[in-house]
Write a protein that holds these residues in place. Structure first.
Motif, PDB file in Angstrom:
ATOM      1  N   SER A  99       5.491  -2.292 -11.256  1.00 51.84           N
ATOM      2  CA  SER A  99       4.878  -1.769 -10.036  1.00 51.84           C
ATOM      3  C   SER A  99       5.666  -0.570  -9.547  1.00 51.84           C
ATOM      4  O   SER A  99       6.860  -0.434  -9.839  1.00 51.84           O
ATOM      5  CB  SER A  99       4.847  -2.845  -8.940  1.00 51.84           C
ATOM      6  OG  SER A  99       4.000  -2.459  -7.869  1.00 51.84           O
ATOM      7  N   THR A 164       1.005  -3.049 -10.823  1.00 54.35           N
ATOM      8  CA  THR A 164       0.333  -3.158  -9.532  1.00 54.35           C
ATOM      9  C   THR A 164       0.430  -1.892  -8.676  1.00 54.35           C
ATOM     10  O   THR A 164       0.545  -1.958  -7.457  1.00 54.35           O
ATOM     11  CB  THR A 164       0.842  -4.391  -8.750  1.00 54.35           C
ATOM     12  OG1 THR A 164       2.270  -4.382  -8.685  1.00 54.35           O
ATOM     13  CG2 THR A 164       0.392  -5.673  -9.415  1.00 54.35           C
ATOM     14  N   HIS A 420      -0.834  -3.647  -2.329  1.00 55.07           N
ATOM     15  CA  HIS A 420      -0.268  -4.019  -1.031  1.00 55.07           C
ATOM     16  C   HIS A 420       0.005  -5.514  -0.971  1.00 55.07           C
ATOM     17  O   HIS A 420      -0.665  -6.317  -1.610  1.00 55.07           O
ATOM     18  CB  HIS A 420      -1.219  -3.600   0.090  1.00 55.07           C
ATOM     19  CG  HIS A 420      -1.402  -2.118   0.174  1.00 55.07           C
ATOM     20  ND1 HIS A 420      -2.433  -1.460  -0.478  1.00 55.07           N
ATOM     21  CD2 HIS A 420      -0.670  -1.161   0.800  1.00 55.07           C
ATOM     22  CE1 HIS A 420      -2.331  -0.156  -0.244  1.00 55.07           C
ATOM     23  NE2 HIS A 420      -1.273   0.047   0.527  1.00 55.07           N
ATOM     24  N   ASN A 421       0.998  -5.864  -0.168  1.00 55.33           N
ATOM     25  CA  ASN A 421       1.385  -7.259  -0.008  1.00 55.33           C
ATOM     26  C   ASN A 421       1.008  -7.757   1.383  1.00 55.33           C
ATOM     27  O   ASN A 421       0.403  -7.031   2.177  1.00 55.33           O
ATOM     28  CB  ASN A 421       2.887  -7.427  -0.279  1.00 55.33           C
ATOM     29  CG  ASN A 421       3.735  -6.464   0.547  1.00 55.33           C
ATOM     30  OD1 ASN A 421       3.554  -6.330   1.754  1.00 55.33           O
ATOM     31  ND2 ASN A 421       4.667  -5.776  -0.108  1.00 55.33           N
ATOM     32  N   SER A 422       1.365  -8.989   1.686  1.00 57.86           N
ATOM     33  CA  SER A 422       0.922  -9.591   2.947  1.00 57.86           C
ATOM     34  C   SER A 422       1.557  -8.940   4.170  1.00 57.86           C
ATOM     35  O   SER A 422       1.062  -9.110   5.287  1.00 57.86           O
ATOM     36  CB  SER A 422       1.224 -11.092   2.943  1.00 57.86           C
ATOM     37  OG  SER A 422       2.610 -11.342   2.791  1.00 57.86           O
ATOM     38  N   TRP A 458      -0.094 -14.453  -6.258  1.00 59.45           N
ATOM     39  CA  TRP A 458      -0.547 -13.122  -5.837  1.00 59.45           C
ATOM     40  C   TRP A 458       0.611 -12.176  -6.128  1.00 59.45           C
ATOM     41  O   TRP A 458       1.669 -12.268  -5.513  1.00 59.45           O
ATOM     42  CB  TRP A 458      -0.900 -13.152  -4.353  1.00 59.45           C
ATOM     43  CG  TRP A 458      -1.264 -11.830  -3.736  1.00 59.45           C
ATOM     44  CD1 TRP A 458      -1.616 -10.676  -4.361  1.00 59.45           C
ATOM     45  CD2 TRP A 458      -1.313 -11.551  -2.321  1.00 59.45           C
ATOM     46  NE1 TRP A 458      -1.883  -9.688  -3.444  1.00 59.45           N
ATOM     47  CE2 TRP A 458      -1.716 -10.194  -2.189  1.00 59.45           C
ATOM     48  CE3 TRP A 458      -1.068 -12.304  -1.175  1.00 59.45           C
ATOM     49  CZ2 TRP A 458      -1.859  -9.584  -0.943  1.00 59.45           C
ATOM     50  CZ3 TRP A 458      -1.216 -11.699   0.068  1.00 59.45           C
ATOM     51  CH2 TRP A 458      -1.613 -10.354   0.181  1.00 59.45           C
ATOM     52  N   CYS A 459       0.435 -11.275  -7.099  1.00 61.96           N
ATOM     53  CA  CYS A 459       1.492 -10.351  -7.521  1.00 61.96           C
ATOM     54  C   CYS A 459       1.187  -8.953  -6.995  1.00 61.96           C
ATOM     55  O   CYS A 459       0.056  -8.466  -7.136  1.00 61.96           O
ATOM     56  CB  CYS A 459       1.612 -10.333  -9.043  1.00 61.96           C
ATOM     57  SG  CYS A 459       2.138 -11.906  -9.760  1.00 61.96           S
ATOM     58  N   ASN A 460       2.187  -8.293  -6.429  1.00 56.83           N
ATOM     59  CA  ASN A 460       1.960  -7.002  -5.792  1.00 56.83           C
ATOM     60  C   ASN A 460       3.250  -6.190  -5.741  1.00 56.83           C
ATOM     61  O   ASN A 460       4.243  -6.538  -6.384  1.00 56.83           O
ATOM     62  CB  ASN A 460       1.361  -7.208  -4.391  1.00 56.83           C
ATOM     63  CG  ASN A 460       2.145  -8.216  -3.555  1.00 56.83           C
ATOM     64  OD1 ASN A 460       3.373  -8.128  -3.468  1.00 56.83           O
ATOM     65  ND2 ASN A 460       1.450  -9.182  -2.957  1.00 56.83           N
ATOM     66  N   HIS A 462       4.484  -2.200  -3.511  1.00 62.17           N
ATOM     67  CA  HIS A 462       4.364  -1.310  -2.353  1.00 62.17           C
ATOM     68  C   HIS A 462       5.654  -1.132  -1.560  1.00 62.17           C
ATOM     69  O   HIS A 462       6.009  -0.006  -1.207  1.00 62.17           O
ATOM     70  CB  HIS A 462       3.244  -1.777  -1.423  1.00 62.17           C
ATOM     71  CG  HIS A 462       2.939  -0.810  -0.306  1.00 62.17           C
ATOM     72  ND1 HIS A 462       2.594   0.511  -0.537  1.00 62.17           N
ATOM     73  CD2 HIS A 462       2.925  -0.967   1.051  1.00 62.17           C
ATOM     74  CE1 HIS A 462       2.374   1.116   0.623  1.00 62.17           C
ATOM     75  NE2 HIS A 462       2.574   0.246   1.597  1.00 62.17           N
ATOM     76  N   GLU A 482       3.440 -15.729  -3.502  1.00 62.44           N
ATOM     77  CA  GLU A 482       3.280 -14.273  -3.466  1.00 62.44           C
ATOM     78  C   GLU A 482       4.549 -13.642  -4.028  1.00 62.44           C
ATOM     79  O   GLU A 482       5.648 -13.866  -3.510  1.00 62.44           O
ATOM     80  CB  GLU A 482       3.030 -13.782  -2.044  1.00 62.44           C
ATOM     81  CG  GLU A 482       2.850 -12.274  -1.966  1.00 62.44           C
ATOM     82  CD  GLU A 482       2.660 -11.764  -0.545  1.00 62.44           C
ATOM     83  OE1 GLU A 482       2.544 -10.533  -0.381  1.00 62.44           O
ATOM     84  OE2 GLU A 482       2.648 -12.595   0.398  1.00 62.44           O
ATOM     85  N   THR A 484       6.391 -10.188  -5.023  1.00 59.64           N
ATOM     86  CA  THR A 484       6.449  -8.737  -4.836  1.00 59.64           C
ATOM     87  C   THR A 484       7.628  -8.184  -5.623  1.00 59.64           C
ATOM     88  O   THR A 484       8.764  -8.626  -5.423  1.00 59.64           O
ATOM     89  CB  THR A 484       6.613  -8.385  -3.345  1.00 59.64           C
ATOM     90  OG1 THR A 484       5.549  -8.977  -2.597  1.00 59.64           O
ATOM     91  CG2 THR A 484       6.609  -6.877  -3.132  1.00 59.64           C
TER      92      THR A 484
END
Length: 598
Positions: A99, A164, A420-422, A458-460, A462, A482, A484
């Motif tokens: 990412s 990502t 984007h993440n949470s 959930w992979c992200n 940012h 999640e 990141t």
């Protein structure tokens, strides 16, 4: 392979040998080899840490440190796990996660480097000391992924890699092409303009906001202690960068830097003209008065056209003359997808998640299966109007909700991919002229994902920080993780390996392993090799006095971890023989890759 009869083993081996054009004997030996933890360079074996004392001023070098073991996290099962899982578990899928690569064309006239003069903190991403070395870093990260093609935990072969977003930095066509080519194993000379010549703020005396490696006394980096490294700029943009290419199929989603300018602003004709033109602003006054000032004072189409002509052909102060290059053209939203079709069929897939239907419909999201029981969902969370942060458009939200239900009914685990993440899924910017659709933000998005027991991760990216968060269901029946990952541009310049294991006790474990790019901890003065420049880039990024680079490492709970959660369905439906066949297919691809590298 333990779960094959002799007849099935011979049939699978012969079929895969024919598929890849390899000898049956070679394929047979490879498939028969037992799966044992691979001895690969990851942070399990070695980490990088700053030296305890500065070399000059406040500038510190990097040193090799001890490796980090896995930290188990029980947030989603509410108790410690059964120790028997260690000896009975099986690997379901081993994946790579990249990412925020941020490939940079440091000579593009459309870059915003002079904004650093206004505020180094607010515009910290506009100019970095390591801007000329991003292609070398990506190539060495691809090399690290290739070296880790077998799991350091189980020895299972890698099945796929996903990226990502934020692959390009300033939506330059050159940046996009370099990124795809490095992923595909092609050679890249990361230069636009005049061959072998760097034209940019790091060589211009008046640009005192930028690091001048030839003479740091010209800028604010000198007093901090940044070293004098004459010749490094020319070396970085002149040498051919070689990449081994990804050994497995790889997938991609949009990041905000792949969608709008600087990941924040829309593109107009004047900006496009600046990108491919012959004039580059050297200081803030030139950028503000000649581009932003003109745009703000006369936002009409005719006014911007007149300003564009004045900027390119007028006698504007502090505008440097540079060689133009059409490869610096700024790409469109559709152009990002199209670039992923100008790729190699092996490792593929052509489109890297995007399909012909995406090109025809304009939809920027996709789904793809990795084996029979894992489905990836690639989202586009970027706001096309303005702002660096994102949201989930209503159409994607409803599509994902429907597709997660279908995957659940088919006994497929789900991993959602987004940029984007949470923490950054709250952008509500809308076009004043419309049409607009509702934008879904983090809380509502997470609540929807929690409806599906097959939703495991959930992979992200940012934020450029290693971060792992548990999202539990309110009734205590599990949830999802999640994950990141950090970036390739800012310290620690790390990415991740992700492996899903069936513990055969009603739980699964997702192991995350942080991966450094393949370059030395301590840069050797004068080493301008590809590996040397990647090492130097990491060292420069570790001395970012504007940000807090060490915080981007995350805590031990965010790096090498074992993330436990309840099994998403009865995993006995994945029988050992079928899983062994999938693993054989993955191993055969890697054997073919290894033979091609010889």
């Amino acid at each position: 392979m333990a779960h094959f009869s002799r007849r099935r083993f011979l049939g699978v081996s012969a079929g895969l040998a024919a598929t890849w054009g390899l000898s049956p004997q070679l394929m047979g030996r490879a498939l028969a080899a037992p799966e044992t933890p691979a001895d690969v360079p990851t942070t399990l074996l070695q980490t990088f840490r700053q030296s305890s004392t500065p070399v000059t001023g406040q500038y510190r070098t990097l040193l090799a440190g001890p490796g980090e073991t896995y930290t188990p996290r029980y947030d989603l099962i509410g108790k410690k796990a059964n120790n028997a899982r260690v000896n009975q578990r099986r690997s379901l899928a081993y994946l790579g996660h990249m990412s925020d690569i941020h490939i940079i064309d440091p000579q593009s006239p459309a870059r915003l480097e002079p904004m650093q003069q206004m505020s180094p903190t607010l515009w910290q991403g506009a100019a970095r000391p390591q801007d000329t070395m991003t292609v070398q870093v990506q190539a060495q990260m691809v090399a690290a992924m290739a070296a880790a093609r077998y799991s350091p935990l189980t020895g299972s072969p890698m099945a796929a890699m996903f990226n990502t977003g934020d692959s390009a930095d300033m939506i330059s066509q050159a940046e996009l092409r370099w990124y795809v080519d490095i992923m595909d194993g092609k050679s890249v000379v990361p230069n636009t303009g005049i061959e072998g010549q760097y034209d940019g703020p790091q060589a211009w005396p008046e640009a005192d906001y930028a690091y001048h490696p030839d003479d740091p006394s010209l800028d604010r980096f000198g007093p901090y202690g940044f070293p004098s490294i004459p010749g490094v700029l020319k070396a970085a943009i002149s040498q051919s960068v070689e990449s081994p290419g990804m050994p497995v199929p790889w997938y991609a989603v949009y990041g905000n830097h792949d969608a709008i300018y600087y990941g924040t602003f829309p593109i107009d004709a004047a900006l496009q003209s600046l990108a491919v033109g012959e004039r580059k602003p050297a200081v803030l006054e030139a950028l503000a008065s000649n581009y932003f000032g003109g745009w703000a004072s006369d936002p009409t189409v005719l006014g911007r056209l007149q300003h564009m002509i004045t900027t390119q052909f007028g006698n504007q102060p502090d505008m440097r003359s540079v060689a133009s290059d059409p490869e610096r053209e700024l790409f469109s939203q559709m152009g990002f997808m199209e670039a992923h079709f100008a790729t190699e069929t092996n490792p593929g897939p052509v489109g890297h998640g995007f399909t012909r239907e995406n090109l025809e419909s304009g939809k920027t999201y996709w789904q793809a299966d990795v084996g029979s029981h894992l489905r990836l969902f690639g989202l586009d969370t970027c706001n096309q109007v303005t702002g660096a942060d994102g949201a989930v458009p209503q159409d994607q939200f409803e599509w994902l909700q429907d597709e997660l239900a279908k995957a659940r009914d088919l006994n497929k685990m789900a991993i959602v991919l987004s940029h984007h993440n949470s923490f950054t899924l709250e952008n509500g910017a809308e076009s004043v002229t419309g049409p607009n659709q509702p934008l879904i933000h983090a809380e509502q998005f997470i609540d929807m994902l929690l409806q599906f027991p097959n939703m495991i991760a959930w992979c992200n990216g940012h934020t450029h920080i290693n971060t792992i968060n548990a999202h539990p269901r309110s009734d205590g029946t599990g949830g999802f993780w999640e994950i990141t990952t950090a970036s390739c541009i800012d310290f620690p310049q790390q990415q991740q390996l992700v492996e899903i294991l069936d513990n055969k006790d009603g739980t699964i474990s997702i192991f995350t392993t942080v991966l450094d790019h393949l370059s030395a901890a301590d840069w050797s003065a004068g080493d301008f090799s590809q590996q040397g420049l990647a090492s130097l880039s990491r060292q420069l990024s570790a001395n970012d006095w504007v940000a807090s680079p060490l915080k981007r490492l995350g805590s031990p709970l965010d790096r090498n971890t074992e993330l436990l959660l309840p099994a998403p369905f009865d995993l006995s439906v994945i029988n050992d023989a079928d899983l062994a066949t999938e693993i054989a297919v993955r191993k055969a691809r890697i054997v073919a890759y290894e033979e091609a590298q010889k």
